[in-house]
Design a protein around this motif. Structure first.
Motif, short mmCIF file in Angstrom:
data_model
loop_
_atom_site.label_atom_id
_atom_site.label_comp_id
_atom_site.label_asym_id
_atom_site.label_seq_id
_atom_site.Cartn_x
_atom_site.Cartn_y
_atom_site.Cartn_z
N PRO A 102 -5.19 -56.25 -66.37
CA PRO A 102 -6.24 -56.16 -67.40
C PRO A 102 -7.02 -54.84 -67.32
O PRO A 102 -6.94 -54.12 -66.31
N ASP A 103 -7.80 -54.56 -68.38
CA ASP A 103 -8.60 -53.33 -68.42
C ASP A 103 -9.64 -53.30 -67.30
O ASP A 103 -10.12 -52.23 -66.93
N SER A 104 -9.99 -54.48 -66.76
CA SER A 104 -10.97 -54.49 -65.67
C SER A 104 -10.34 -53.99 -64.37
O SER A 104 -11.03 -53.73 -63.40
N VAL A 105 -9.01 -53.85 -64.34
CA VAL A 105 -8.33 -53.29 -63.16
C VAL A 105 -7.88 -51.86 -63.46
O VAL A 105 -8.15 -50.94 -62.69
N LEU A 106 -7.23 -51.67 -64.59
CA LEU A 106 -6.75 -50.33 -64.99
C LEU A 106 -7.48 -49.92 -66.26
O LEU A 106 -7.27 -50.52 -67.31
N PHE A 108 -8.36 -47.42 -69.32
CA PHE A 108 -7.99 -46.28 -70.18
C PHE A 108 -9.23 -45.39 -70.38
O PHE A 108 -9.20 -44.18 -70.18
N GLY A 109 -10.36 -46.05 -70.73
CA GLY A 109 -11.62 -45.32 -70.97
C GLY A 109 -12.08 -44.59 -69.72
O GLY A 109 -12.59 -43.47 -69.79
N GLY A 110 -11.89 -45.23 -68.56
CA GLY A 110 -12.31 -44.63 -67.29
C GLY A 110 -11.59 -43.31 -67.04
O GLY A 110 -12.18 -42.33 -66.58
N ALA A 111 -10.28 -43.30 -67.36
CA ALA A 111 -9.50 -42.06 -67.15
C ALA A 111 -9.99 -40.98 -68.11
O ALA A 111 -10.12 -39.81 -67.74
N ILE A 112 -10.30 -41.38 -69.36
CA ILE A 112 -10.78 -40.38 -70.34
C ILE A 112 -12.14 -39.84 -69.92
O ILE A 112 -12.39 -38.64 -70.00
N GLU A 113 -13.00 -40.74 -69.45
CA GLU A 113 -14.34 -40.32 -69.01
C GLU A 113 -14.25 -39.15 -68.05
O GLU A 113 -14.99 -38.19 -68.14
N ALA A 373 1.92 -39.39 -68.62
CA ALA A 373 1.42 -40.38 -69.59
C ALA A 373 0.77 -41.53 -68.83
O ALA A 373 0.77 -41.55 -67.59
N PHE A 374 0.22 -42.48 -69.57
CA PHE A 374 -0.37 -43.69 -69.00
C PHE A 374 -1.40 -43.35 -67.92
O PHE A 374 -1.37 -43.86 -66.81
N SER A 375 -2.31 -42.46 -68.29
CA SER A 375 -3.37 -42.10 -67.34
C SER A 375 -4.43 -43.21 -67.36
O SER A 375 -5.00 -43.52 -68.41
N ARG A 376 -4.65 -43.82 -66.21
CA ARG A 376 -5.61 -44.94 -66.13
C ARG A 376 -6.41 -44.83 -64.84
O ARG A 376 -5.85 -44.51 -63.78
N LYS A 377 -7.72 -45.14 -64.93
CA LYS A 377 -8.53 -45.16 -63.71
C LYS A 377 -8.46 -46.56 -63.11
O LYS A 377 -8.59 -47.57 -63.81
N VAL A 378 -8.26 -46.60 -61.79
CA VAL A 378 -8.16 -47.90 -61.11
C VAL A 378 -9.59 -48.38 -60.79
O VAL A 378 -10.31 -47.73 -60.03
N LEU A 379 -9.99 -49.49 -61.41
CA LEU A 379 -11.34 -50.01 -61.16
C LEU A 379 -11.34 -51.01 -60.00
O LEU A 379 -12.33 -51.14 -59.29
N GLN A 388 3.01 -51.38 -51.91
CA GLN A 388 2.06 -50.27 -51.76
C GLN A 388 0.73 -50.63 -52.43
O GLN A 388 0.71 -51.18 -53.54
N TYR A 389 -0.36 -50.29 -51.72
CA TYR A 389 -1.69 -50.62 -52.22
C TYR A 389 -2.27 -49.40 -52.95
O TYR A 389 -2.24 -48.28 -52.44
N ILE A 390 -2.80 -49.61 -54.15
CA ILE A 390 -3.40 -48.51 -54.93
C ILE A 390 -4.92 -48.75 -54.94
O ILE A 390 -5.39 -49.74 -55.53
N PRO A 391 -5.67 -47.89 -54.28
CA PRO A 391 -7.11 -48.18 -54.13
C PRO A 391 -7.94 -47.93 -55.38
O PRO A 391 -7.56 -47.11 -56.24
N ALA A 392 -9.06 -48.63 -55.46
CA ALA A 392 -10.00 -48.43 -56.57
C ALA A 392 -10.53 -47.01 -56.52
O ALA A 392 -10.69 -46.43 -55.44
N GLY A 393 -10.77 -46.42 -57.69
CA GLY A 393 -11.38 -45.09 -57.74
C GLY A 393 -10.38 -44.00 -58.09
O GLY A 393 -10.75 -42.96 -58.63
N VAL A 394 -9.09 -44.26 -57.82
CA VAL A 394 -8.10 -43.22 -58.06
C VAL A 394 -7.63 -43.29 -59.53
O VAL A 394 -7.78 -44.32 -60.19
N THR A 395 -7.08 -42.17 -60.03
CA THR A 395 -6.46 -42.19 -61.36
C THR A 395 -4.95 -42.20 -61.17
O THR A 395 -4.43 -41.43 -60.36
#
Ligand code: HEM
Length: 512
Positions: A102-106, A108-113, A373-379, A388-395
């Protein structure tokens, strides 16, 4: 000082030291933890965030991601970017599982910000009203709207192209951006405004001013940005542009509101059939009450639509001017299809222009606007199916350019074959048809993004580009300014690639 007092002060000092240390650990823990988790992922190159590395990224991001794809094709790795931060690059084989998050995990807006510095550029990030209206009003209405779009295409090609009785040099990017602003404007704000000088000035230049501000902000020290950014001359120019845009758009919104009130009981009254009107009819649903915000939504739309469409059309013309053997077969297809559809470009005609669709797609495969493509910020941190674990905060991002040049996805990927998709569709199944269109998005076709935030405007953009290119092909012969066949080089900066807007093409009107 007696022993008692000394012991007391030492104790107090120890307490302060421990409290300070505890506070520091609490404050630093998320950062330390973030880096600890991130460093478990393999790095491409040094992944360090020094100035040299950042400059190398700006110069040769495409090369870097292709190397990364060779080394970690089906895996996940991190790479240092121009922001001085590491991004996590995820293999396309994970896209199906990423799509479900869901958007609460990945976000789109966060990456654009982050990439667009929205705090200073003021760009709208995830405005659901724009996206919803494109999906619910624009795209389903395209069959009804296509004749209007084509009418504007004919008008603007007539008005904005020179006579070209003999070979004439045309700055094609500049010409196309005016055309695209008018044609899109016809659907965004209606006929009364789309050819208005001030509206066009804003539709053409808002994005340029925003990009100039973005570049200037990125050059400031991140720690001092809140103080320095609002002092930049580019920032002030952008603010002025927004004020000018409001001056043009707000009176129109007010006039539309007044007309709506006046005609509330008039059963014969028809709302204008454009995005502005659709936004207004959905404003209650989305709690949009300010007239200024309605104007701001138009700027969001302009940013998403105008230069993206212009760049794609310019790339197609630069490819056509540099390649042999395409112009005549394309003209033949366009003439035949138009003859079968009453001499005009209808929705059915657009669907039948399979060779043109294929050429547009191949041009974009060779000259994608972005390397990833598919740039998303991990919330919220998450674990991929490979553990593999992808930590919060990374794009995160997917190496799309490398995907387009992988022979497992495309036969002979380094050869420009303008009709490759038309050939697959000609002999293929329904699935081959669906998977090989300009607007297709899937794990091998990432030009318009992927998943729930994939570009909603791509159906409109495809029609608009097809109509412009078809009209230009019918009316003009064209070639490079020096008459040669070398394809004009794109300007690559970091992840972005744009056709060179300074180049000219020679045009000569085709005799009827
Ligand atoms: C050839 C022209 C265009 C290109 C190459 C393009 C490309 C893209 C891409 C790559 C994305 C991000 C998707 C993702 O990350 O998954 C996007 C999003 C978006 N595009 Fe386009 N676009 C084009 C034209 C348009 C047009 C004409 C419109 C409006 C009519 C539009 C409206 C949008 C909007 C609103 C979003 C954000 C979607 C969301 O928030 O969910 N685009 N576009």
């Amino acid at each position: 000082m007696d022993t008692q007092t000394l012991l007391g002060s030492t104790h107090a000092l120890q307490t302060v030291v421990f409290a300070t240390l505890f506070l520091a650990v609490c404050l630093l823990f998320p950062t330390v933890n973030y880096w600890a988790q991130l460093s478990k992922l393999p790095a491409l190159g040094s992944s360090a965030s020094g100035k040299k590395q950042q400059q190398a990224y700006m110069r040769s991001a495409k090369k870097l991601y292709r190397e990364g794809y060779e080394k970690f094709k089906d895996a996940v790795y991190r790479v240092g970017t121009a922001d001085g931060m590491d991004n996590v690059v995820i293999a396309p084989r994970f896209l199906q599982e990423l799509k479900k998050l869901p958007d609460s995990v990945l976000s789109f807006g966060g990456a654009i910000e982050k990439t667009m510095e929205t705090k200073y550029t003021g760009l709208l990030t995830e405005d659901n009203l724009i996206t919803h209206s494109i999906k619910a009003d624009l795209t389903p209405g395209l069959s009804r709207l296509n004749p209007v779009v084509y009418e504007e295409v004919e008008l603007t090609v007539h008005d904005d192209m020179p006579a070209c009785e003999d070979w004439t040099a045309v700055p094609i990017y500049k010409t196309l951006v005016t055309m695209v602003a008018k044609i899109s404007g016809r659907i965004f704000v209606g006929a009364e405004l789309c050819r208005n000088k001030d509206y066009l000035d804003c539709a053409i230049n808002y994005t340029m001013d925003l990009i100039d501000t973005l570049k200037a902000v990125k050059h400031t020290n991140p720690w001092l940005r809140p103080i320095l950014a609002p002092r930049l001359p580019e920032y002030h120019r952008l603010q002025k542009r927004e004020r000018l845009a409001r001056d043009v758009l707000v009176p129109i919104v007010r006039a539309r509101q007044d007309a709506e009130k006046k005609n509330a009981d008039n059963p014969n009254w028809q709302r204008p059939d454009d995005m502005l009107s659709w936004f207004m009819s959905r404003r209650e649903e989305y709690g949009v009450h300010s007239t200024e915000y309605m104007a701001k939504l138009q700027l969001g739309l302009i940013f998403a639509a105008i230069h993206t469409t212009t760049m794609t059309a310019t790339n197609i013309l630069y490819d056509l001017a540099a390649s042999d053997g395409y112009i005549e077969p394309l003209r033949e297809e366009i003439r035949k299809v138009m003859a079968e559809n009453g001499g005009t470009i209808t929705t059915r005609a657009l669907q039948q222009m399979v060779k043109l669709d294929s050429y547009m797609k191949e041009s974009m495969r060779f000259h994608p606007p972005g390397v990833t493509a598919f740039s998303r910020k991990v919330l919220k941190g998450f674990t991929l199916s490979n553990g593999q674990y992808i930590p919060a905060g990374v794009t995160i991002e997917v190496p799309s350019d490398a995907v387009y040049h992988d022979s497992e996805n495309y036969d002979d990927p380094e050869t420009f074959d303008g009709f490759r998709f038309a050939k697959i569709r000609a002999g293929g199944t329904a699935t081959d048809h669906a998977r090989n269109q300009f607007v297709t998005t899937n794990e091998q076709n990432l030009l318009f993004g992927y998943g729930r935030h994939a570009c909603p405007g791509r159906f409109f953009a495809a029609n608009e580009i097809k109509m412009i290119v078809a009209r230009l092909l019918l009316d003009f012969d064209f070639k490079n300014e020096d008459g040669g066949k070398a394809r004009y080089k794109n300007i690559d900066m970091g992840r972005q690639s744009t056709p060179d807007p300074r180049k000219k093409l020679l045009f000569k009107r085709v005799k009827a």
